[in-house]
Design an enzyme around this catalytic site. Structure first.
Site, PDB file in Angstrom:
ATOM      1  N   GLY A  32      80.306  28.787 -19.781  1.00  0.00           N
ATOM      2  CA  GLY A  32      80.488  29.594 -18.506  1.00  0.00           C
ATOM      3  C   GLY A  32      79.708  30.877 -18.371  1.00  0.00           C
ATOM      4  O   GLY A  32      78.857  31.431 -19.038  1.00  0.00           O
ATOM      5  N   ASP A  34      81.308  33.564 -19.536  1.00  0.00           N
ATOM      6  CA  ASP A  34      81.394  34.287 -20.736  1.00  0.00           C
ATOM      7  C   ASP A  34      80.231  34.139 -21.684  1.00  0.00           C
ATOM      8  O   ASP A  34      79.693  34.722 -22.446  1.00  0.00           O
ATOM      9  CB  ASP A  34      82.604  33.764 -21.303  1.00  0.00           C
ATOM     10  N   SER A 122      87.912  32.181 -12.717  1.00  0.00           N
ATOM     11  CA  SER A 122      89.098  31.202 -13.016  1.00  0.00           C
ATOM     12  C   SER A 122      88.606  29.700 -12.479  1.00  0.00           C
ATOM     13  O   SER A 122      89.277  28.813 -12.339  1.00  0.00           O
ATOM     14  CB  SER A 122      90.313  31.406 -12.513  1.00  0.00           C
TER      15      SER A 122
HETATM   16  N1  APR Z   1      76.374  33.377 -13.327  1.00  0.00           N
HETATM   17  C1  APR Z   1      77.447  33.212 -12.136  1.00  0.00           C
HETATM   18  N2  APR Z   1      78.560  32.189 -12.020  1.00  0.00           N
HETATM   19  C2  APR Z   1      78.895  31.371 -13.117  1.00  0.00           C
HETATM   20  C3  APR Z   1      77.769  31.569 -14.273  1.00  0.00           C
HETATM   21  C4  APR Z   1      76.739  32.475 -14.335  1.00  0.00           C
HETATM   22  N3  APR Z   1      75.706  32.576 -15.263  1.00  0.00           N
HETATM   23  N4  APR Z   1      78.096  30.418 -15.146  1.00  0.00           N
HETATM   24  C5  APR Z   1      79.223  29.925 -14.627  1.00  0.00           C
HETATM   25  N5  APR Z   1      79.352  30.308 -13.473  1.00  0.00           N
HETATM   26  C6  APR Z   1      80.630  30.067 -12.628  1.00  0.00           C
HETATM   27  C7  APR Z   1      81.241  28.810 -12.710  1.00  0.00           C
HETATM   28  O1  APR Z   1      80.684  27.847 -11.925  1.00  0.00           O
HETATM   29  C8  APR Z   1      82.551  29.012 -11.887  1.00  0.00           C
HETATM   30  O2  APR Z   1      82.494  28.919 -10.686  1.00  0.00           O
HETATM   31  O3  APR Z   1      81.617  30.974 -12.576  1.00  0.00           O
HETATM   32  C9  APR Z   1      82.934  30.503 -12.291  1.00  0.00           C
HETATM   33  C10 APR Z   1      83.817  30.667 -13.249  1.00  0.00           C
HETATM   34  O4  APR Z   1      83.778  29.657 -14.238  1.00  0.00           O
HETATM   35  P1  APR Z   1      83.775  29.853 -15.931  1.00  0.00           P
HETATM   36  O5  APR Z   1      82.851  30.660 -16.442  1.00  0.00           O
HETATM   37  O6  APR Z   1      84.313  28.433 -16.498  1.00  0.00           O
HETATM   38  O7  APR Z   1      85.315  30.778 -16.124  1.00  0.00           O
HETATM   39  P2  APR Z   1      86.655  30.507 -15.820  1.00  0.00           P
HETATM   40  O8  APR Z   1      86.796  29.347 -14.992  1.00  0.00           O
HETATM   41  O9  APR Z   1      87.434  31.526 -15.484  1.00  0.00           O
HETATM   42  O10 APR Z   1      87.262  30.376 -17.231  1.00  0.00           O
HETATM   43  C11 APR Z   1      87.190  31.082 -18.219  1.00  0.00           C
HETATM   44  O11 APR Z   1      85.892  29.471 -19.693  1.00  0.00           O
HETATM   45  O12 APR Z   1      83.568  29.954 -20.438  1.00  0.00           O
HETATM   46  C12 APR Z   1      85.082  29.947 -20.701  1.00  0.00           C
HETATM   47  O13 APR Z   1      85.472  31.978 -22.462  1.00  0.00           O
HETATM   48  C13 APR Z   1      85.624  31.443 -21.158  1.00  0.00           C
HETATM   49  O14 APR Z   1      87.775  30.494 -21.999  1.00  0.00           O
HETATM   50  C14 APR Z   1      87.234  31.005 -20.785  1.00  0.00           C
HETATM   51  C15 APR Z   1      87.250  30.192 -19.607  1.00  0.00           C
END
Ligand code: APR
Length: 173
Positions: A32, A34, A122
């Protein structure tokens, strides 16, 4: 008065002082947001995260806490890493989600940042419902802004039009 803006897109492209990362406690990357931040930001970010783990958070960054690193190769000057709560149908995690926004704003303001971009923390892997997350995020940011010295612009960067529409409806209430 500081302003709150919504937009769709990839948060790693935002030209702001601080981009907030939806990290996990390890601070060693993931998918995502991260994954995108580390992929585009380059190895300097991971090296800084490793140093933070060694020097301050040997057991990992607790949920709700926030730490800053260099922005590496991103347009943003810094990345503030925060760990959102995993959604639970049986336990209200809204205080921990609010802490992510409150602590990220505090860290950014302490750096002297005037602009900050948040993802929808999240709401991806951690399965927090988009509307509930938007309500917590927007209420927390509105509550914090008057107390900040430097932050003048808060952007929420949504990854889909559907997410954007949900956040816009909450913002308009
Ligand atoms: N830019 C903006 N928003 C994004 C991007 C991006 N490049 N990539 C994903 N998203 C959105 C997703 O669609 C979601 O709505 O960001 C939101 C948060 O999603 P995640 O990245 O999965 O984060 P989260 O739900 O907080 O989970 C965190 O996921 O990636 C892993 O290492 C991270 O273990 C941690 C967990």
């Amino acid at each position: 008065m500081p302003e709150i803006l919504l937009r769709t897109g990839d948060i790693t492209h935002e030209t702001v002082d601080v981009v907030v990362n939806a990290a996990n406690s390890s601070l060693l990357g993931g998918g995502g947001v991260d994954g995108a931040i580390h992929a585009r930001g380059g190895p300097a970010i991971l090296a800084a995260c490793r140093q933070i783990r060694r020097e301050r958070y040997g057991n990992g960054l607790p949920v709700g806490e926030a730490v800053a690193t260099t922005g590496g190769d991103l347009p943003a000057r810094w990345v503030v890493h925060t760990v959102g709560p995993v959604w639970s149908a049986s336990h209200d995690q809204s205080d921990l989600l609010a802490a992510c926004y409150r602590n990220s704003l505090a860290v950014a303001d302490e750096l002297g940042a005037t602009s900050i971009a948040f993802p929808a923390i999240s709401t991806g892997v951690y399965r927090y419902p988009q509307e509930d997350a938007a309500e917590v995020a927007l209420a927390t940011v509105r509550d914090c802004l008057p107390g900040l010295l430097h932050v003048q612009e808060v952007r929420f960067v949504l990854f889909s039009q559907d997410a954007y529409d949900i956040w816009a409806a909450v913002l308009a209430r």
